[in-house]
Design a protein around this motif. Structure first.
Motif, PDB file in Angstrom:
ATOM      1  N   THR A  21     -26.585 -16.617 -18.992  1.00  0.00           N
ATOM      2  CA  THR A  21     -27.838 -17.475 -18.243  1.00  0.00           C
ATOM      3  C   THR A  21     -28.691 -16.221 -17.529  1.00  0.00           C
ATOM      4  O   THR A  21     -30.031 -16.528 -17.203  1.00  0.00           O
ATOM      5  CB  THR A  21     -27.419 -18.348 -17.129  1.00  0.00           C
ATOM      6  OG1 THR A  21     -26.668 -17.640 -16.221  1.00  0.00           O
ATOM      7  CG2 THR A  21     -26.735 -19.618 -17.748  1.00  0.00           C
ATOM      8  N   TYR A  28     -32.127 -15.619 -19.126  1.00  0.00           N
ATOM      9  CA  TYR A  28     -33.222 -16.733 -18.945  1.00  0.00           C
ATOM     10  C   TYR A  28     -34.034 -16.425 -17.920  1.00  0.00           C
ATOM     11  O   TYR A  28     -33.969 -16.796 -16.850  1.00  0.00           O
ATOM     12  CB  TYR A  28     -32.474 -18.098 -18.890  1.00  0.00           C
ATOM     13  CG  TYR A  28     -31.895 -18.397 -20.186  1.00  0.00           C
ATOM     14  CD1 TYR A  28     -32.464 -18.807 -21.764  1.00  0.00           C
ATOM     15  CD2 TYR A  28     -30.477 -18.369 -20.240  1.00  0.00           C
ATOM     16  CE1 TYR A  28     -31.733 -18.903 -22.846  1.00  0.00           C
ATOM     17  CE2 TYR A  28     -29.807 -18.598 -21.455  1.00  0.00           C
ATOM     18  CZ  TYR A  28     -30.198 -18.947 -22.562  1.00  0.00           C
ATOM     19  OH  TYR A  28     -29.631 -19.147 -23.622  1.00  0.00           O
ATOM     20  N   LEU A  83     -35.371 -20.094 -16.271  1.00  0.00           N
ATOM     21  CA  LEU A  83     -34.562 -21.077 -15.769  1.00  0.00           C
ATOM     22  C   LEU A  83     -35.228 -22.058 -14.787  1.00  0.00           C
ATOM     23  O   LEU A  83     -34.848 -22.954 -14.714  1.00  0.00           O
ATOM     24  CB  LEU A  83     -33.379 -20.082 -15.040  1.00  0.00           C
ATOM     25  CG  LEU A  83     -32.185 -19.991 -15.863  1.00  0.00           C
ATOM     26  CD1 LEU A  83     -31.138 -19.194 -15.113  1.00  0.00           C
ATOM     27  CD2 LEU A  83     -31.820 -21.076 -16.820  1.00  0.00           C
ATOM     28  N   ILE A 106     -37.105 -24.542 -16.750  1.00  0.00           N
ATOM     29  CA  ILE A 106     -35.719 -25.353 -17.328  1.00  0.00           C
ATOM     30  C   ILE A 106     -35.293 -26.547 -16.510  1.00  0.00           C
ATOM     31  O   ILE A 106     -35.255 -27.474 -16.599  1.00  0.00           O
ATOM     32  CB  ILE A 106     -34.861 -24.468 -17.874  1.00  0.00           C
ATOM     33  CG1 ILE A 106     -34.894 -23.676 -19.252  1.00  0.00           C
ATOM     34  CG2 ILE A 106     -33.430 -25.314 -18.155  1.00  0.00           C
ATOM     35  CD1 ILE A 106     -34.182 -22.736 -19.749  1.00  0.00           C
ATOM     36  N   LYS A 107     -34.855 -26.033 -14.949  1.00  0.00           N
ATOM     37  CA  LYS A 107     -34.410 -26.822 -14.028  1.00  0.00           C
ATOM     38  C   LYS A 107     -35.448 -27.917 -13.603  1.00  0.00           C
ATOM     39  O   LYS A 107     -35.012 -29.041 -13.421  1.00  0.00           O
ATOM     40  CB  LYS A 107     -34.049 -25.848 -12.830  1.00  0.00           C
ATOM     41  CG  LYS A 107     -32.754 -25.138 -12.928  1.00  0.00           C
ATOM     42  CD  LYS A 107     -32.528 -24.183 -11.886  1.00  0.00           C
ATOM     43  CE  LYS A 107     -31.371 -23.288 -12.082  1.00  0.00           C
ATOM     44  NZ  LYS A 107     -30.940 -22.422 -11.033  1.00  0.00           N
ATOM     45  N   PHE A 137     -24.578 -24.713 -14.120  1.00  0.00           N
ATOM     46  CA  PHE A 137     -24.469 -23.312 -14.392  1.00  0.00           C
ATOM     47  C   PHE A 137     -23.326 -22.530 -13.983  1.00  0.00           C
ATOM     48  O   PHE A 137     -22.687 -22.695 -12.936  1.00  0.00           O
ATOM     49  CB  PHE A 137     -25.707 -22.693 -14.086  1.00  0.00           C
ATOM     50  CG  PHE A 137     -27.088 -23.124 -14.448  1.00  0.00           C
ATOM     51  CD1 PHE A 137     -27.710 -22.584 -15.418  1.00  0.00           C
ATOM     52  CD2 PHE A 137     -27.728 -24.267 -13.863  1.00  0.00           C
ATOM     53  CE1 PHE A 137     -28.692 -23.120 -15.985  1.00  0.00           C
ATOM     54  CE2 PHE A 137     -28.999 -24.498 -14.334  1.00  0.00           C
ATOM     55  CZ  PHE A 137     -29.481 -23.913 -15.449  1.00  0.00           C
ATOM     56  N   VAL A 144     -23.654 -22.962 -19.663  1.00  0.00           N
ATOM     57  CA  VAL A 144     -24.501 -23.948 -18.961  1.00  0.00           C
ATOM     58  C   VAL A 144     -23.606 -25.445 -19.739  1.00  0.00           C
ATOM     59  O   VAL A 144     -23.521 -25.480 -20.913  1.00  0.00           O
ATOM     60  CB  VAL A 144     -25.832 -23.962 -19.600  1.00  0.00           C
ATOM     61  CG1 VAL A 144     -26.669 -25.169 -18.958  1.00  0.00           C
ATOM     62  CG2 VAL A 144     -26.544 -22.803 -19.106  1.00  0.00           C
ATOM     63  N   PHE A 153     -30.437 -23.039 -24.853  1.00  0.00           N
ATOM     64  CA  PHE A 153     -29.180 -22.653 -24.711  1.00  0.00           C
ATOM     65  C   PHE A 153     -28.276 -22.178 -25.668  1.00  0.00           C
ATOM     66  O   PHE A 153     -27.065 -21.647 -25.959  1.00  0.00           O
ATOM     67  CB  PHE A 153     -28.387 -23.150 -23.639  1.00  0.00           C
ATOM     68  CG  PHE A 153     -28.833 -23.765 -22.431  1.00  0.00           C
ATOM     69  CD1 PHE A 153     -29.497 -22.846 -21.510  1.00  0.00           C
ATOM     70  CD2 PHE A 153     -29.162 -25.085 -22.078  1.00  0.00           C
ATOM     71  CE1 PHE A 153     -30.226 -23.166 -20.508  1.00  0.00           C
ATOM     72  CE2 PHE A 153     -29.812 -25.572 -20.968  1.00  0.00           C
ATOM     73  CZ  PHE A 153     -30.248 -24.575 -20.320  1.00  0.00           C
TER      74      PHE A 153
END
Length: 257
Positions: free
Chosen positions: A42, A45, A48, A51-52, A74, A79, A155
């Motif tokens: 992770t 990335y 992130l 994404i969240k 995470f 993930v 992912f």
């Protein structure tokens, strides 16, 4: 066996290169869930936070046509995306089993998926992975749901075979070969391909070559569905062809459309 805080694993459903899928329950309420675990670093990335934020928006959508995202977990090793469990079979599994879809059944499926997409798009999110793998159906009740989201592909290290499958359902603008942004009308193109496949038993564009598929999405016209299946009314055939228009402005402009 992997463990996830707050969840009990019941069985492993899938194991591929860096993806594990489990059926389990949320311990606080005994709610059945699907846990999709991606073994990935992770730290690579940079998006992130985006994404969240997307997952939070999806989690807050209440729709009978979407398998809700229960949680996103995470760790240093990977993930886990936790989704509501839906007891249907994916449309891809039904197609692989040579299931014959009637016109009323297909119209019902497309109506429900369109309603699910409308809920997603209302949050300014583009799904980007409308395929038969991500739509499930309970055949005896015709209840359909979108069961996974394009966010999961972030992912997953995709093999060339995976890329080919996804490309079968990509809009022209998703191929990266057109100077066009991707918006909700891209999902409608992908929906049109699923619609076409359920009624004709085949895809509008088929090739084992990535470049040939990209060219087909950008430049080739599909054969009208009613010419492949005489049970498809001309009106329905025209709806599908409108969804498959190369130019986004000539498609329907929303799932409600």
């Amino acid at each position: 066996m992997h463990s996830f805080d707050g969840y009990s694993i019941q069985e492993q459903l899938q194991h591929s290169r860096n993806k594990l899928v489990f059926k389990g329950v949320r311990e606080s309420n005994n709610k059945p869930v699907i846990l999709k675990y991606y073994q990935t670093d992770t730290s690579k990335y940079t998006n992130l936070p985006h994404i969240k934020n997307t997952v939070t928006c999806l989690h807050n959508i209440v729709s009978p046509y979407l398998a809700s995202i229960d949680d996103l977990m995470f760790s240093e090793e990977g993930v886990a995306v936790i989704l509501e469990y839906f007891p249907g079979k994916s449309l891809q599994a039904l197609l692989d089993d040579q299931h014959i879809f009637s016109l009323p059944q297909v119209l019902n499926i497309i109506e429900q998926v369109s309603a699910g997409l409308e809920a997603i798009h209302s949050k300014k999110i583009v799904h980007q992975a409308i395929t038969p793998n991500n739509i499930a159906l309970i055949a005896n009740t015709d209840e359909a749901k979108i069961i996974d989201f394009g966010i999961s592909q972030t992912f997953y290290h995709q093999s060339q075979a995976d890329q080919l499958v996804n490309l079968l359902y990509m809009s022209p603008e998703q191929t990266g070969r057109m100077n066009r942004s991707i918006d909700r009308r891209s999902d409608l193109y992908s929906l049109g391909i699923v619609f076409y496949q359920l009624l004709t038993g085949q895809l509008p564009f088929q090739s084992s070559d990535l470049l040939e598929l990209i060219h087909a999405h950008i430049a080739q016209q599909p054969k009208p569905p009613h010419e492949l299946n005489s049970a498809v009314p001309l009106t329905v055939s025209n709806i599908i062809l409108k969804l498959l228009n190369k130019e986004a402005e000539h498609r329907y402009q929303s799932p409600n459309g």
